[in-house]
Structures are given as structure tokens and as C-alpha cells.
Design a protein around this motif. Structure first.
Motif, PDB file in Angstrom:
ATOM      1  N   UNK A   1      -4.190   7.894 -13.145  1.00 35.64           N
ATOM      2  CA  UNK A   1      -4.400   7.260 -11.847  1.00 35.64           C
ATOM      3  C   UNK A   1      -5.869   6.850 -11.794  1.00 35.64           C
ATOM      4  N   UNK A   2      -6.110   5.539 -11.858  1.00 38.25           N
ATOM      5  CA  UNK A   2      -7.486   5.057 -11.946  1.00 38.25           C
ATOM      6  C   UNK A   2      -7.781   3.955 -10.943  1.00 38.25           C
ATOM      7  N   UNK A   3      -6.886   3.699 -10.029  1.00 36.21           N
ATOM      8  CA  UNK A   3      -7.080   2.644  -9.045  1.00 36.21           C
ATOM      9  C   UNK A   3      -5.946   2.653  -8.058  1.00 36.21           C
ATOM     10  N   UNK A   4      -5.982   1.725  -7.114  1.00 30.29           N
ATOM     11  CA  UNK A   4      -4.934   1.674  -6.106  1.00 30.29           C
ATOM     12  C   UNK A   4      -4.745   0.257  -5.608  1.00 30.29           C
ATOM     13  N   UNK A   5      -3.517  -0.094  -5.305  1.00 31.55           N
ATOM     14  CA  UNK A   5      -3.200  -1.411  -4.770  1.00 31.55           C
ATOM     15  C   UNK A   5      -3.256  -1.318  -3.249  1.00 31.55           C
ATOM     16  N   UNK A   6      -4.023  -2.220  -2.625  1.00 36.55           N
ATOM     17  CA  UNK A   6      -4.170  -2.193  -1.171  1.00 36.55           C
ATOM     18  C   UNK A   6      -3.853  -3.566  -0.594  1.00 36.55           C
ATOM     19  N   UNK A   7      -3.638  -3.600   0.721  1.00 38.06           N
ATOM     20  CA  UNK A   7      -3.351  -4.860   1.387  1.00 38.06           C
ATOM     21  C   UNK A   7      -1.885  -5.233   1.283  1.00 38.06           C
ATOM     22  N   UNK A   8      -1.591  -6.457   1.674  1.00 37.70           N
ATOM     23  CA  UNK A   8      -0.234  -6.977   1.589  1.00 37.70           C
ATOM     24  C   UNK A   8      -0.297  -8.493   1.612  1.00 37.70           C
ATOM     25  N   UNK A   9       0.766  -9.119   1.130  1.00 35.93           N
ATOM     26  CA  UNK A   9       0.805 -10.584   1.136  1.00 35.93           C
ATOM     27  C   UNK A   9      -0.378 -11.195   0.405  1.00 35.93           C
ATOM     28  N   UNK A  10      -1.069 -12.106   1.072  1.00 36.71           N
ATOM     29  CA  UNK A  10      -2.210 -12.788   0.455  1.00 36.71           C
ATOM     30  C   UNK A  10      -3.432 -11.895   0.293  1.00 36.71           C
ATOM     31  N   UNK A  11      -3.469 -10.782   1.026  1.00 36.71           N
ATOM     32  CA  UNK A  11      -4.625  -9.876   0.926  1.00 36.71           C
ATOM     33  C   UNK A  11      -4.408  -8.789  -0.125  1.00 36.71           C
ATOM     34  N   UNK A  12      -3.289  -8.837  -0.830  1.00 40.37           N
ATOM     35  CA  UNK A  12      -2.974  -7.819  -1.836  1.00 40.37           C
ATOM     36  C   UNK A  12      -4.007  -7.832  -2.947  1.00 40.37           C
ATOM     37  N   UNK A  13      -4.559  -6.670  -3.266  1.00 39.35           N
ATOM     38  CA  UNK A  13      -5.570  -6.586  -4.321  1.00 39.35           C
ATOM     39  C   UNK A  13      -5.598  -5.168  -4.872  1.00 39.35           C
ATOM     40  N   UNK A  14      -6.102  -5.037  -6.075  1.00 39.16           N
ATOM     41  CA  UNK A  14      -6.247  -3.721  -6.701  1.00 39.16           C
ATOM     42  C   UNK A  14      -7.690  -3.283  -6.621  1.00 39.16           C
ATOM     43  N   UNK A  15      -7.929  -2.111  -6.060  1.00 35.83           N
ATOM     44  CA  UNK A  15      -9.281  -1.567  -6.018  1.00 35.83           C
ATOM     45  C   UNK A  15      -9.494  -0.735  -7.271  1.00 35.83           C
TER      46      UNK A  15
END
Length: 326
Positions: free
Chosen positions: A168-182
Motif C-alpha cells: 500500500x503506497x498510495x490512494x485514489x481520491x476524488x471522483x469523476x473528473x477530479x479522480x486522481x492518485x495521491x
């Protein structure tokens, strides 16, 4: 330029557009704090008060008013944290001499037992979503206790199928067009490597084959980002769609209202604790910052585990007593 005569709204706006952006907080936290600052500090009963006249009583009145307006305890606690950060910066910059929130009790969030399912209910839920694209990530969440963003943020580079581990080295946040991986997980302790069983390794190998076939079909429409769980065009899965699939299945099965993806995490934690696993081990698996966090959230599981241990002890003691009386 702000000084002691400036309105709190102006000081908060400057903090939001400068200090907050420059901070090392995660982007999702910055987005949340910015939204709460705009809506609940730059607007409202505190907004027009000059910094030099702001008192603890003003802050207490603001807290009471928020509760009357229906702001949830957890949201109010976040608003308090934002206000305190704004005033900490004001003290640092010499706008005021002290942070008046330090003299006000932080809003409390009532402890509520985390909704969890019995293992057989989780099995039924998994069976109900077995025909869905979201089945495998839901399964992974159910058997590891990973957060949904951690599961959907997994890349193939994070898994070692030979060793049977997932990092586990990151996380997916947001939804739709704001979806991004931190690039960083929720906290430092959230970075962890978890073992996975042979059955799950086989399923992930099948997923690799399936994804390669999807890549071939998509041609130049494929989005090569390296995610493990994707749409048919290689884009990361929107958490809302996975949640909807789970909620529909839970509703059809008549499972408790409020059953969602985080319920799987609670269920995994509860199952581990009631089986007798040490709270520190469960805390490490879940990626909590401390074992006390795990104990506070899953106190019900600890109670059940203690009962099981004491019942077993009672049975052992009375069994020995019965033998001695023969």
C-alpha cells in the motif's frame, strides 16, 4: 496585507490562498479545508469580527450556532481545526498575540459503533457482486481490510505475485473528473505490505490476462497508467460506481442500511479481533496510526473477544473442578 484590524474573513481567505496551499498536507485535505474555510469561516457570524476583538466567547457562539444549523459533529470538528490553523498562522505572522481557540474545548464526536457484517454476510455480499467488474477489488478489500482508495489506487508495480504481497503506497481520491492518485497513503503508518493467499494471487494473474485483452481491444484509446483495477479503457475505477454496485447488492440481500465499502474494512477488523488476533497486529494490518485507534473504533470487537476468552477460561476451570470431584 492583513493586521489586527482586519476581518477574520480576510485573514482566513489569505490563509486559504497562501499558507494552506504551501503546507505539506495531502491534496485531499487541502481541498476539504479550503471548502470548509470558504463556507463556514469566511461566511457566517465570525466573518466580520476584527481580529483584535475576536474572543473565546465568539468561537463558542460559532460552535453552538453550527450545531443548531445541523452541522454534524465530525464536520464541526473539522471546521474547528481549520479555524485553529487560521489563527495559528495569524499568531505566527504577528496579526494577533494569541490563538483564542486554545481556550475553547474542541468539539467532540460521539463514539458510534462501526457497522460490520458477520463473515457469512460478507460471503453472501461477495457472491451477489461476483458478476460485476468490481468483484475482485471488493474481494481484496474484504480479505485485507484495505481502504477503498488504497485498493483502487493499486498499481501492478505495487504487487509481487511471486512473493504473494501487496504494498500500500498510495490512494485514489476524488471522483469523476477530479479522480486522481495521491503518491502517499493516508498516514505514515498506512504505508504497509500485506500478504495475500494463493487463491488471490491466482485471481490477480487472471486479472492481468484480462487487462491485456482489454488493452488490445482498446487500441489507442487505452490509458496506460499502470492501475490494477481499471475500466475497459485503462482508466482508474470511480469509487462511486463500485460503491453503487455494493449498495445495490446489500439492498437485495436485506443487509443493514448503511452497508458500504468501509463496512468491509470494519468487518475484517471485527473478524480478526474476535478470532483472538492481538490488537497491535490488527492495527498494523489496517494501517492505523496506533493500536489505541483500533481499540477505540472496534471496542465492540474487543468486548466479544474478551468474552470468548473468559468463557473458555470458565469452561476450563469448571472442567478441572468437575474432574477433581470425581
Amino acid at each position: 496585507m492583513v493586521d489586527s484590524r482586519s476581518r477574520l474573513a480576510d485573514v482566513a481567505r489569505k490563509w486559504r490562498t497562501t499558507t494552506l496551499i504551501a503546507s505539506d498536507r495531502r491534496q485531499s485535505t487541502k481541498d476539504l479545508y479550503a471548502a470548509r474555510c470558504r463556507l463556514h469561516i469566511e461566511i457566517g457570524i465570525l466573518a466580520d469580527i476584527p481580529m483584535s476583538r475576536l474572543t473565546p466567547s465568539h468561537v463558542e457562539e460559532w460552535i453552538v450556532k453550527a450545531g443548531q444549523d445541523g452541522v454534524s459533529p465530525s464536520a464541526l470538528r473539522t471546521d474547528y481545526a481549520v479555524l485553529r490553523a487560521v489563527l495559528d498562522t495569524a499568531v505566527r505572522d504577528g496579526v494577533v498575540a494569541k490563538n483564542v481557540t486554545e481556550e475553547v474545548d474542541r468539539p467532540q464526536v460521539p463514539r458510534a459503533e462501526a457497522l460490520h457484517l458477520a463473515p457469512e454476510q460478507v460471503a453472501e455480499l461477495l457472491e451477489a457482486v461476483s458478476g460485476s467488474r468490481y468483484w475482485l477489488p471488493i474481494l481484496l478489500a474484504a480479505v485485507t481490510g484495505m481502504r477503498r482508495g488504497e485498493v483502487l489506487g493499486l498499481r501492478w508495480r505495487d504487487v509481487d505475485l511471486g512473493k504473494g504481497t501487496v504494498a500500500v503506497a498510495g490512494t485514489l481520491v476524488g471522483s469523476g473528473r477530479t479522480l486522481r492518485r495521491e503518491q502517499s497513503a493516508k498516514t505514515a503508518s498506512s504505508h504497509r505490505t500485506l500478504p495475500i493467499g494463493d487463491d488471490l494471487v491466482s485471481l490477480l494473474r487472471e486479472r492481468q490476462i484480462e487487462q491485456n485483452e482489454e488493452r488490445t481491444r482498446a487500441l489507442n484509446m487505452w490509458n496506460e497508467a499502470g492501475f490494477m483495477f481499471t475500466t475497459q479503457f485503462g482508466r482508474p475505477i470511480d469509487p462511486r460506481l463500485m460503491l453503487l454496485a455494493l449498495q445495490n447488492a446489500a439492498r437485495e440481500l436485506g443487509l443493514p442500511k448503511g452497508t458500504g465499502l468501509h463496512t468491509l474494512r470494519h468487518s475484517a477488523a471485527t473478524a480478526m479481533l474476535t478470532s483472538g488476533s492481538h490488537v497491535k497486529l490488527v492495527s498494523a494490518i489496517l494501517g492505523h496510526s496506533s493500536a489505541s485507534t483500533t481499540a477505540n473504533i472496534y471496542g465492540h470487537a474487543s468486548d466479544e473477544a474478551q468474552r470468548a476468552v473468559l468463557d473458555a477460561l470458565h469452561e476450563k476451570v469448571t472442567e478441572n473442578r468437575s474432574s477433581s470431584q470425581r
